[in-house]
Design a protein around this motif. Structure first.
Motif, PDB file in Angstrom:
ATOM      1  N   GLY A 199      43.424  28.456  30.327  1.00  0.00           N
ATOM      2  CA  GLY A 199      43.397  29.651  31.163  1.00  0.00           C
ATOM      3  C   GLY A 199      44.776  29.993  31.697  1.00  0.00           C
ATOM      4  O   GLY A 199      45.206  31.153  31.650  1.00  0.00           O
ATOM      5  N   VAL A 200      45.489  28.976  32.172  1.00  0.00           N
ATOM      6  CA  VAL A 200      46.814  29.217  32.744  1.00  0.00           C
ATOM      7  C   VAL A 200      47.784  29.755  31.681  1.00  0.00           C
ATOM      8  O   VAL A 200      48.559  30.680  31.941  1.00  0.00           O
ATOM      9  N   ASP A 203      42.728  44.985  37.385  1.00  0.00           N
ATOM     10  CA  ASP A 203      41.665  45.546  36.561  1.00  0.00           C
ATOM     11  C   ASP A 203      40.640  44.469  36.215  1.00  0.00           C
ATOM     12  O   ASP A 203      40.942  43.525  35.493  1.00  0.00           O
ATOM     13  N   GLY A 204      39.406  44.632  36.741  1.00  0.00           N
ATOM     14  CA  GLY A 204      38.376  43.624  36.560  1.00  0.00           C
ATOM     15  C   GLY A 204      37.997  43.407  35.101  1.00  0.00           C
ATOM     16  O   GLY A 204      37.825  42.271  34.658  1.00  0.00           O
ATOM     17  N   ASP A 205      37.880  44.488  34.327  1.00  0.00           N
ATOM     18  CA  ASP A 205      37.489  44.359  32.922  1.00  0.00           C
ATOM     19  C   ASP A 205      38.530  43.566  32.147  1.00  0.00           C
ATOM     20  O   ASP A 205      38.204  42.745  31.289  1.00  0.00           O
ATOM     21  N   GLN A 206      39.802  43.821  32.478  1.00  0.00           N
ATOM     22  CA  GLN A 206      40.866  43.109  31.767  1.00  0.00           C
ATOM     23  C   GLN A 206      40.875  41.631  32.146  1.00  0.00           C
ATOM     24  O   GLN A 206      41.091  40.774  31.290  1.00  0.00           O
ATOM     25  N   ALA A 207      40.598  41.341  33.417  1.00  0.00           N
ATOM     26  CA  ALA A 207      40.531  39.934  33.837  1.00  0.00           C
ATOM     27  C   ALA A 207      39.387  39.233  33.099  1.00  0.00           C
ATOM     28  O   ALA A 207      39.529  38.102  32.619  1.00  0.00           O
ATOM     29  N   PHE A 208      38.257  39.921  32.995  1.00  0.00           N
ATOM     30  CA  PHE A 208      37.100  39.379  32.287  1.00  0.00           C
ATOM     31  C   PHE A 208      37.461  39.092  30.829  1.00  0.00           C
ATOM     32  O   PHE A 208      37.190  38.011  30.302  1.00  0.00           O
ATOM     33  N   THR A 221      42.443  30.435  37.342  1.00  0.00           N
ATOM     34  CA  THR A 221      43.212  31.673  37.189  1.00  0.00           C
ATOM     35  C   THR A 221      42.721  32.780  38.115  1.00  0.00           C
ATOM     36  O   THR A 221      43.319  33.030  39.156  1.00  0.00           O
ATOM     37  N   THR A 222      41.593  33.413  37.791  1.00  0.00           N
ATOM     38  CA  THR A 222      41.206  34.631  38.536  1.00  0.00           C
ATOM     39  C   THR A 222      40.476  34.341  39.834  1.00  0.00           C
ATOM     40  O   THR A 222      40.323  35.230  40.665  1.00  0.00           O
ATOM     41  N   GLN A 223      39.941  33.127  40.018  1.00  0.00           N
ATOM     42  CA  GLN A 223      39.156  32.784  41.206  1.00  0.00           C
ATOM     43  C   GLN A 223      37.987  33.747  41.406  1.00  0.00           C
ATOM     44  O   GLN A 223      37.645  34.098  42.529  1.00  0.00           O
ATOM     45  N   GLY A 224      37.395  34.187  40.303  1.00  0.00           N
ATOM     46  CA  GLY A 224      36.239  35.078  40.406  1.00  0.00           C
ATOM     47  C   GLY A 224      36.612  36.542  40.555  1.00  0.00           C
ATOM     48  O   GLY A 224      35.774  37.412  40.415  1.00  0.00           O
ATOM     49  N   ALA A 241      34.868  40.451  39.471  1.00  0.00           N
ATOM     50  CA  ALA A 241      34.674  40.826  38.071  1.00  0.00           C
ATOM     51  C   ALA A 241      34.548  39.625  37.142  1.00  0.00           C
ATOM     52  O   ALA A 241      34.083  39.760  36.013  1.00  0.00           O
ATOM     53  N   THR A 242      34.988  38.448  37.581  1.00  0.00           N
ATOM     54  CA  THR A 242      34.863  37.275  36.709  1.00  0.00           C
ATOM     55  C   THR A 242      33.988  36.211  37.359  1.00  0.00           C
ATOM     56  O   THR A 242      34.093  35.029  37.049  1.00  0.00           O
TER      57      THR A 242
END
Lengths: 293, 282
Positions: A122-123, A152-157, A236-239, A244-245
């Motif tokens: 992930g990192v 951007d939530g979709d991009q993080a997903f 990474t995103t912490q949710g 979004a994740t």
């Protein structure tokens, strides 16, 4: 179950299972029972009093729109990770199966990502897509495709899906290659003599014969996407951004450890346990069929 | 080979080379980043070739860590990871092979019940029972200890099933012959069964070592004292720095060091690795 010949002893078998039984009882059944108990209780915010509330925690969880969204998100993640990783793995396995020279080298160079921890994977992807200092993120932005997974939530997903798929390709590759190598050469040769070209042979013979392997991998990939993506997300995103994740497993952790809502977290664990049981049963069924094929 | 078309062979090599490159790309870029200094990283000028700060960066993370983020020297974290991975793999193999031996070669009351109790552990991965497991381990006073770090992960059935499956495939005549020669069950176990299981043990060890090394969430909650951090979870502390950008070249050097041991194990023992992977799903 077991061979005909058995040893006789009254005490020895118990001594032999004792270590595993002890570890299982203390570190599996005890917490599992605690969790189950907690899922029927409600604690006040200070942990001073608890009250038995029956299935209320379950009802609250199942009626919570963010939980249902996380459910859909986990399913989507499972489907996408399975599609990406299995698609590419099948492509590479088909190619590697027929390569004469360098087959061993290719295999070695395609299986190692399995050993990379999901959190580290992930990192790596997170940096690669960083909008200002990551090679891919920066290039995308230069090319006019706005990329910023921090906002951007979709991009993080998508980024979580890509990192998880990258790691899973190796696993799927090993199983697809084993599946391909178990297909009798005679069948393929007969089809070739009858005039079927490589593409036709793949779709009419190889692909159907790989079906048991594919179904098995599908289940494993979905389980993997449910659980192992947790490390990718947490590191990474912490949710985020904006939830979004947030997947089901991430919510169990977050609501329990960060939100300190133990009742809800325990009820979510119990629901997940039902899902895992169903998937495990499916996996065993498929394994039986795989063994027959 | 069914037909021999040079074009197809070329295409195959091309696809495979692209595949190898695609898989290697993220790690290569991480390696490049780990050889740059802070200024180069942030300049926005990308290089696909390593820069000159390799030794400097790696010595810094290995022996100093990142004190600003509360992360101990990586050398310390690697030692912790190694301890954890070895304890998990050796512990799991040891308790599993013994219980599988009992379940296959003895008939005793509660045998089926015990088998199903072990089987049930497959249903609840540690991620899901994390909160109550934390409470239990904390009640036992095992936080920040190797026992607390590894025992909850050892409580799982996969290895037991693998050995059970293998023992069932061992010809029963062997046990019979051993018994007729007057060998007791433990003699049979150490002199016959254990040597026969050598390859299985090695294959399982490879898989479990990777599994143990890559554990993330459990070490994350079970270690509150930074001297017990493992490298895979320690990196999160470097990435999640509040209100500032992570120091990426340091993060990437740590990531490379953190993935090196398990990747080397796979590369060095590829055959055992593939066997372990396929076997443990049976």
């Amino acid at each position: 179950m077991g061979p005909q010949v058995v040893f006789r002893s009254r005490v020895l078998p118990y001594l032999l299972v004792a270590p595993q039984l002890a570890v299982t009882l203390i570190f599996f059944f005890w917490p599992a029972a605690q969790g189950l108990r907690q899922s029927f209780l409600r604690e006040d915010a200070f942990g001073l009093s608890t009250e038995f509330v029956g299935f209320e925690n379950y009802a609250t969880v199942l009626a919570d729109p963010t939980y249902l969204e996380a459910f859909g998100r986990s399913l989507a993640m499972g489907a996408l990770v399975a599609a990406f990783s299995m698609g590419l793995a099948l492509l590479f396995a088909t190619m590697a199966d027929r390569v004469v020279r360098g087959a061993h080298v290719y295999k070695t160079l395609l299986v190692w990502p399995y050993a990379v921890a999901p959190a580290l994977a992930g990192v790596l992807w997170f940096l690669m897509f960083n909008p200002t200092i990551g090679v891919v993120g920066y290039t995308l932005n230069r090319a006019g495709i706005s990329w910023n997974h921090y906002l951007d939530g979709d991009q993080a997903f998508l980024l979580v899906v890509l990192a998880a798929s990258w790691k899973e390709i190796s696993y799927d590759f090993v199983f697809f290659l084993a599946g391909l190598q178990s297909i009798p050469r005679g069948v393929i040769e007969a089809a070739a003599i009858d005039g079927a070209g490589p593409a036709r042979r793949f779709w009419t013979i190889v692909f159907p014969l790989l079906a048991p392997t594919s179904f098995f991998l599908l289940v494993v990939n979905i389980v993997y996407a449910f659980f192992e993506t947790f490390a990718v997300i947490h590191a990474t995103t912490q949710g985020g951004p904006g939830g979004a994740t947030e997947t089901l497993v991430y919510k169990v952790f977050n609501d329990g450890f960060i939100g300190l809502d133990f009742g809800s977290s325990a009820a979510q664990s119990a629901i997940l346990m039902v899902i895992v049981s169903l998937l495990t049963v499916a996996q065993f069924r498929l394994l039986d069929r795989r063994a027959e094929a | 080979m069914v037909e021999n078309r040079p074009f197809l062979a070329l295409l195959r090599h091309l696809v495979l080379i692209l595949g190898v490159a695609l898989l290697a790309l993220p790690v290569w870029l991480a390696f490049v980043a780990s050889t740059q200094d802070g200024g180069e990283m942030l300049s926005g000028q990308f290089s696909l070739l390593p820069s000159g700060h390799l030794i400097e960066n790696y010595t810094a993370v290995l022996f100093q860590g990142l004190a600003s983020a509360g992360v101990p020297p990586v050398e310390r974290m690697i030692f912790n990871s190694l301890t954890m991975a070895l304890a998990i793999s050796v512990g799991k193999i040891a308790i599993s092979i013994l219980s599988a031996f009992a379940i296959v070669y003895f008939r005793f009351p509660l045998r089926k019940t015990i088998f199903w109790m072990i089987f049930l552990t497959l249903m609840l991965p540690v991620e899901v029972r994390i909160v109550p497991t934390f409470q239990v381990v904390s009640d036992l006073g095992l936080l920040n200890s190797t026992a607390g770090l590894t025992l909850p992960l050892i409580a799982s059935a996969t290895a037991t099933f693998l050995f059970r499956q293998f023992f069932l495939s061992v010809p029963p005549e062997l046990a019979e012959a051993a018994r007729m020669d007057g060998a007791g069950p433990m003699r049979f176990f150490t002199d016959i069964l254990l040597p026969l299981s050598r390859t299985n043990i090695a294959a399982l060890f490879v898989i479990l070592f990777i599994y143990g090394w890559n554990q993330y969430i459990w070490p994350f909650v079970a270690t509150t004292d930074e001297s017990h951090y493992t490298v895979v979870m320690g990196i999160q502390r470097m990435v999640a720095v509040p209100d500032s950008e992570p120091i990426w070249n340091v993060v990437m050097a740590t990531a490379i060091l953190g993935m090196l041991p398990p990747v080397l194990v796979v590369l060095a023992m590829q055959r055992l690795f593939v066997k372990g992977l396929v076997d443990s799903e049976k």
